[in-house]
Design a protein around this motif. Structure first.
Motif, short mmCIF file in Angstrom:
data_model
loop_
_atom_site.label_atom_id
_atom_site.label_comp_id
_atom_site.label_asym_id
_atom_site.label_seq_id
_atom_site.Cartn_x
_atom_site.Cartn_y
_atom_site.Cartn_z
N ARG A 94 0.88 -1.34 -0.05
CA ARG A 94 -0.10 0.08 -0.10
C ARG A 94 0.93 1.25 0.12
NH1 ARG A 94 -2.67 -2.90 4.20
NH2 ARG A 94 -4.61 -3.96 3.59
N GLN A 95 2.01 1.36 0.76
CA GLN A 95 2.87 2.29 0.92
C GLN A 95 3.81 2.54 -0.27
OE1 GLN A 95 4.73 1.69 4.56
NE2 GLN A 95 3.04 1.99 5.73
N ASN A 127 -0.07 2.06 -4.20
CA ASN A 127 -0.75 3.25 -4.01
C ASN A 127 -1.66 3.66 -5.10
OD1 ASN A 127 -1.49 6.01 -3.67
ND2 ASN A 127 0.45 6.47 -2.69
N THR A 181 -3.24 6.24 -5.99
CA THR A 181 -3.08 7.66 -6.45
C THR A 181 -1.64 7.97 -6.88
OG1 THR A 181 -2.78 8.61 -4.16
CG2 THR A 181 -4.93 8.47 -5.04
#
Ligand SMILES: *[C@@H]1O[C@H](CO)[C@@H](O)[C@H](O)[C@H]1NC(C)=O
Ligand SMILES: *[C@@H]1O[C@H](CO)[C@@H](O)[C@H](O)[C@H]1NC(C)=O
Length: 344
Positions: free
Chosen positions: A111-112, A116, A118
């Motif tokens: 996720r990081q 992600n 965006t």
């Protein structure tokens, strides 16, 4: 004297019974396999008529250990039906990330970093982690953990079968089923494993091209050409001839990461439901592709790497995927990867 005779007959028939069982096991290859040619064209087996039905019963009770139960209505246990209903319209890219229930930390690292949503301005990306059921021993403690994780991030798709390496094909196919049901207009679908470095900007801008024409038959990745089934028992990718008897696989995109147009994903799913699924998911996707009369499209040279490459800022900005990256390493290189470097 009579009793002795009875005993002999009894032992004799037991022995025969065992023999039948052994012979049956030898002939497992008569399970309808996913050979492209129909069963009727195979060499006739020479069983007396009575044996055939018994053999069938025996095989019905003992499927091959690598047989997958598919198609089958596996439930979505954690689901996000409205994941794709975004104000920006249908997602350009749906990421289906294959993870195991216990991979909590790995998902967080993804996720990081490359997961992600965006990261690519102006392009709608949606991410879902696909996971199965944990081993029963850990089910209890993991359930609460997964619920918390999903409450916070809303990106888990848990499906109702045991999460094992040999069930990976089920994970990919149920991921595509989810797409067919809840996200059928996604332009592209990425199947990706967790142990990779991924560069979503390059994937989107240079390979998929949001402003380019739609490519309904598009699938790309690292392409294995004229691949040969691994026939060594005990090997991770061993393929018993009774599950796939031909001496070549169709060309296919390597499992760590491949991307296909949404419409092709839907057709692959439909084809997949008509054949016996192979436990090697990338091989099976290639097989389905062949049934559609299609082949993978080559990606720009050296953009999908199945062999580990040492991180290099400029080199990694000009590729899509590198296999064999662990989460710690991802987190470590990511800040540098994101910095603008004008010397490239
Ligand atoms: C995702 O990327 C955006 C834009 O680069 C950034 O603002 C955000 O903090 C990132 N999210 C995570 C979870 O790292
Ligand atoms: C796949 O999942 C099914 C359903 O949960 C399970 O019964 C089976 O043992 C699993 N198969 C393998 C090969 O792990």
């Amino acid at each position: 004297m009579r009793r002795q005779l009875k005993l002999t007959v009894l032992l004799g028939s037991t022995f025969m019974g065992l023999l039948v069982l052994l012979v049956d096991q030898e002939q497992d290859s008569c399970i309808p396999s996913m050979d492209p040619w129909p069963l009727s064209q195979k060499a006739p087996t020479e069983d007396p008529p009575g044996l055939t039905s018994r053999k069938f019963e025996w095989q019905a009770r003992t499927p091959h250990p690598l047989d997958l139960k598919y198609p089958y209505p596996y439930p979505f246990l954690i689901n996000h039906p409205d994941k794709c209903e975004s104000p920006g319209g249908a997602p350009f890219l749906l990421m289906l990330v294959m993870t195991r229930p216990q991979d909590v930390g790995i998902r967080q690292a993804i996720r990081q970093t490359w997961g992600n949503e965006t990261l690519v301005p102006g392009v709608v990306i949606r991410r879902l982690f696909v996971l199965g059921l944990p081993q029963p021993l850990f089910a209890q403690e993991l359930r609460a953990l997964l619920e918390d994780e999903d409450r916070e991030h809303g990106d888990l798709l848990q499906v109702g079968f045991l999460d094992t390496y040999h069930n990976l094909t089920l994970k990919v196919l149920t991921g595509l089923e989810w797409m067919a049901q809840y996200c059928p207009t996604a332009h592209y679908v990425l199947k990706v494993d967790t142990d990779v470095f991924l560069n979503p900007s390059y994937l989107v801008q240079q390979v998929l091209r949001p402003n380019g024409p739609l490519r309904p038959n598009f699938i790309t990745g690292y392409i294995y050409r004229n691949p040969v089934p691994m026939r060594r028992p005990g090997h991770k990718w061993h393929m018993p001839p009774e599950l796939y008897s031909q001496n070549k696989y169709p060309d296919y995109c390597a499992g760590p990461g491949y991307v296909m147009s949404g419409s092709l994903a839907l057709r692959i799913l439909r084809v997949a439901q008509g054949f016996k699924a192979l436990y090697l998911e990338d091989v099976f996707v290639g097989f389905c592709l062949k049934q559609l009369g299609l082949k993978p499209t080559p990606a720009p040279p050296n953009t999908f790497l199945v062999v580990k490459r040492k991180y290099d800022h400029c080199a990694f900005h000009k590729l899509v995927l590198v296999h064999h990256f662990q989460p710690q390493e991802l987190l470590q290189i990511w800040p540098d990867f994101l910095t603008a470097n004008i010397t490239c």
